[in-house]
Design a protein around this motif. Structure first.
Motif, PDB file in Angstrom:
ATOM      1  N   UNK A  16      33.727 -92.708 122.140  1.00  0.00           N
ATOM      2  CA  UNK A  16      33.998 -92.320 120.760  1.00  0.00           C
ATOM      3  C   UNK A  16      34.654 -93.553 120.128  1.00  0.00           C
ATOM      4  N   UNK A  17      33.966 -94.135 119.147  1.00  0.00           N
ATOM      5  CA  UNK A  17      34.392 -95.402 118.561  1.00  0.00           C
ATOM      6  C   UNK A  17      34.752 -95.212 117.093  1.00  0.00           C
ATOM      7  N   UNK A  18      35.871 -95.794 116.683  1.00  0.00           N
ATOM      8  CA  UNK A  18      36.211 -95.798 115.260  1.00  0.00           C
ATOM      9  C   UNK A  18      36.071 -97.218 114.729  1.00  0.00           C
ATOM     10  N   UNK A  19      35.599 -97.323 113.493  1.00  0.00           N
ATOM     11  CA  UNK A  19      35.432 -98.617 112.829  1.00  0.00           C
ATOM     12  C   UNK A  19      36.115 -98.532 111.471  1.00  0.00           C
ATOM     13  N   UNK A  20      37.002 -99.482 111.213  1.00  0.00           N
ATOM     14  CA  UNK A  20      37.763 -99.475 109.967  1.00  0.00           C
ATOM     15  C   UNK A  20      37.832-100.881 109.382  1.00  0.00           C
ATOM     16  N   UNK A  21      38.225-100.938 108.118  1.00  0.00           N
ATOM     17  CA  UNK A  21      38.378-102.231 107.464  1.00  0.00           C
ATOM     18  C   UNK A  21      38.298-102.082 105.964  1.00  0.00           C
ATOM     19  N   UNK A  22      38.681-103.111 105.218  1.00  0.00           N
ATOM     20  CA  UNK A  22      38.650-103.065 103.763  1.00  0.00           C
ATOM     21  C   UNK A  22      37.231-103.191 103.220  1.00  0.00           C
ATOM     22  N   UNK A  23      37.024-102.967 101.923  1.00  0.00           N
ATOM     23  CA  UNK A  23      35.691-103.092 101.328  1.00  0.00           C
ATOM     24  C   UNK A  23      35.083-104.464 101.597  1.00  0.00           C
ATOM     25  N   UNK A  24      33.798-104.472 101.977  1.00  0.00           N
ATOM     26  CA  UNK A  24      33.102-105.726 102.213  1.00  0.00           C
ATOM     27  C   UNK A  24      33.358-106.333 103.575  1.00  0.00           C
ATOM     28  N   UNK A  25      33.985-105.575 104.476  1.00  0.00           N
ATOM     29  CA  UNK A  25      34.301-106.126 105.801  1.00  0.00           C
ATOM     30  C   UNK A  25      33.093-106.154 106.732  1.00  0.00           C
ATOM     31  N   UNK A  26      32.053-105.397 106.414  1.00  0.00           N
ATOM     32  CA  UNK A  26      30.867-105.337 107.268  1.00  0.00           C
ATOM     33  C   UNK A  26      30.801-104.099 108.134  1.00  0.00           C
ATOM     34  N   UNK A 119      37.889-112.899 104.783  1.00  0.00           N
ATOM     35  CA  UNK A 119      38.618-113.410 103.617  1.00  0.00           C
ATOM     36  C   UNK A 119      38.163-112.711 102.337  1.00  0.00           C
ATOM     37  N   UNK A 120      39.084-112.600 101.406  1.00  0.00           N
ATOM     38  CA  UNK A 120      38.812-111.848 100.186  1.00  0.00           C
ATOM     39  C   UNK A 120      37.593-112.368  99.429  1.00  0.00           C
ATOM     40  N   UNK A 121      37.429-113.693  99.342  1.00  0.00           N
ATOM     41  CA  UNK A 121      36.305-114.220  98.573  1.00  0.00           C
ATOM     42  C   UNK A 121      34.972-113.853  99.212  1.00  0.00           C
ATOM     43  N   UNK A 122      34.947-113.783 100.538  1.00  0.00           N
ATOM     44  CA  UNK A 122      33.725-113.386 101.244  1.00  0.00           C
ATOM     45  C   UNK A 122      33.430-111.918 100.982  1.00  0.00           C
ATOM     46  N   UNK A 123      34.452-111.106 101.053  1.00  0.00           N
ATOM     47  CA  UNK A 123      34.259-109.672 100.826  1.00  0.00           C
ATOM     48  C   UNK A 123      33.814-109.396  99.393  1.00  0.00           C
ATOM     49  N   UNK A 124      34.363-110.145  98.447  1.00  0.00           N
ATOM     50  CA  UNK A 124      33.959-109.973  97.052  1.00  0.00           C
ATOM     51  C   UNK A 124      32.485-110.288  96.862  1.00  0.00           C
ATOM     52  N   UNK A 125      32.029-111.343  97.500  1.00  0.00           N
ATOM     53  CA  UNK A 125      30.621-111.711  97.395  1.00  0.00           C
ATOM     54  C   UNK A 125      29.729-110.625  97.993  1.00  0.00           C
ATOM     55  N   UNK A 126      30.182-110.042  99.079  1.00  0.00           N
ATOM     56  CA  UNK A 126      29.392-109.005  99.745  1.00  0.00           C
ATOM     57  C   UNK A 126      29.266-107.734  98.915  1.00  0.00           C
ATOM     58  N   UNK A 127      30.304-107.400  98.159  1.00  0.00           N
ATOM     59  CA  UNK A 127      30.269-106.152  97.393  1.00  0.00           C
ATOM     60  C   UNK A 127      29.807-106.364  95.954  1.00  0.00           C
ATOM     61  N   UNK A 128      29.390-107.578  95.625  1.00  0.00           N
ATOM     62  CA  UNK A 128      28.981-107.881  94.251  1.00  0.00           C
ATOM     63  C   UNK A 128      27.885-106.943  93.769  1.00  0.00           C
ATOM     64  N   UNK A 133      34.341-105.003  90.589  1.00  0.00           N
ATOM     65  CA  UNK A 133      34.902-106.297  90.246  1.00  0.00           C
ATOM     66  C   UNK A 133      36.040-106.652  91.188  1.00  0.00           C
ATOM     67  N   UNK A 134      36.448-107.921  91.124  1.00  0.00           N
ATOM     68  CA  UNK A 134      37.570-108.383  91.952  1.00  0.00           C
ATOM     69  C   UNK A 134      38.826-107.577  91.650  1.00  0.00           C
ATOM     70  N   UNK A 135      39.094-107.372  90.376  1.00  0.00           N
ATOM     71  CA  UNK A 135      40.294-106.626  89.983  1.00  0.00           C
ATOM     72  C   UNK A 135      40.236-105.197  90.503  1.00  0.00           C
ATOM     73  N   UNK A 136      39.057-104.573  90.383  1.00  0.00           N
ATOM     74  CA  UNK A 136      38.905-103.194  90.845  1.00  0.00           C
ATOM     75  C   UNK A 136      39.115-103.094  92.345  1.00  0.00           C
ATOM     76  N   UNK A 137      38.587-104.050  93.086  1.00  0.00           N
ATOM     77  CA  UNK A 137      38.743-104.023  94.536  1.00  0.00           C
ATOM     78  C   UNK A 137      40.211-104.160  94.921  1.00  0.00           C
TER      79      UNK A 137
END
Length: 203
Positions: A16-26, A119-128, A133-137
């Motif tokens: 049983x595996x859990x996966x977590x992380x912020x938006x755009x983490x993959x 990194x935040x800039x990578x995650x922002x690019x992924x969720x574009x 938006x950056x502010x919303x994230x």
């Protein structure tokens, strides 16, 4: 299992595996691949949020706005995820639960807790392409962290309980999967001496 061209396929596991992380983490990408290779279900907090919106005959934006007004929606979401974790924790079958609080909500039922980040800039690019938006994230991340601390006294930045932490910007998608695959296949419960106790969460 190894195919004729020596490439591994399928993962024989009951974890049983859990996966977590912020938006755009993959997390979504990894969970989809794991689900396919382990031949098991995956449930995400996003799926449950959409179900809650449908149950209430509301759009996702309407439900998000309501969630900002009180703790009702967050707690309903977390209760469903915890119930799912309880069900699969007793099944002795492979299962994947994905959400920001998955590792906490699954508690001792989880066999392997994975935290993904970048990194935040990578995650922002992924969720574009999601229109966020950056502010919303940033507002969403700060808001969620505050709610978790208020509701459950959880510090979402506390990584003590995670078994595997990966910066997904440093490897390809396939390499990230290979790292996780190795952790799953090399895990031997009888040799496990490193699991941290997880404080109970009461949604």
């Amino acid at each position: 299992m190894v195919t004729a061209d020596n490439s591994p396929t399928g993962i024989d596991s009951t974890l049983f595996i859990t996966v977590s992380g912020p938006p755009g983490c993959g997390a979504t990408t990894l969970c989809e691949r794991l689900s396919e290779e382990m031949n098991c279900p995956v449930v995400s907090g996003g799926d449950i949020f959409r179900d809650l919106a449908e149950d209430r005959d509301m759009s996702l934006n309407q439900l998000t706005a309501k969630a900002d007004e009180s703790d009702e929606i967050d707690r309903a979401l977390d209760q469903r995820l915890q119930q799912i974790a309880e069900k699969w924790g007793m099944a002795n079958k492979p299962f994947i639960l994905e959400s920001r609080l998955a590792g906490w909500l699954a508690g001792e039922r989880a066999d392997l807790r994975i935290w993904l980040d970048a990194p935040e800039d990578v995650r922002l690019e992924r969720i574009a392409d999601r229109g966020e938006t950056e502010a919303e994230m940033r507002v969403r991340e700060v808001s969620e962290a505050g709610r978790y601390r208020s509701y459950y006294e959880i510090d979402i930045d506390d990584r003590e309980f995670d078994d595997l932490q990966i910066n997904t910007a440093r490897w390809s998608k396939n390499a990230v999967f290979t790292l996780v695959r190795t952790a799953i296949e090399e895990y031997e419960p009888e040799l496990d001496e490193g699991s941290f106790s997880i404080p109970s969460v009461d949604p």
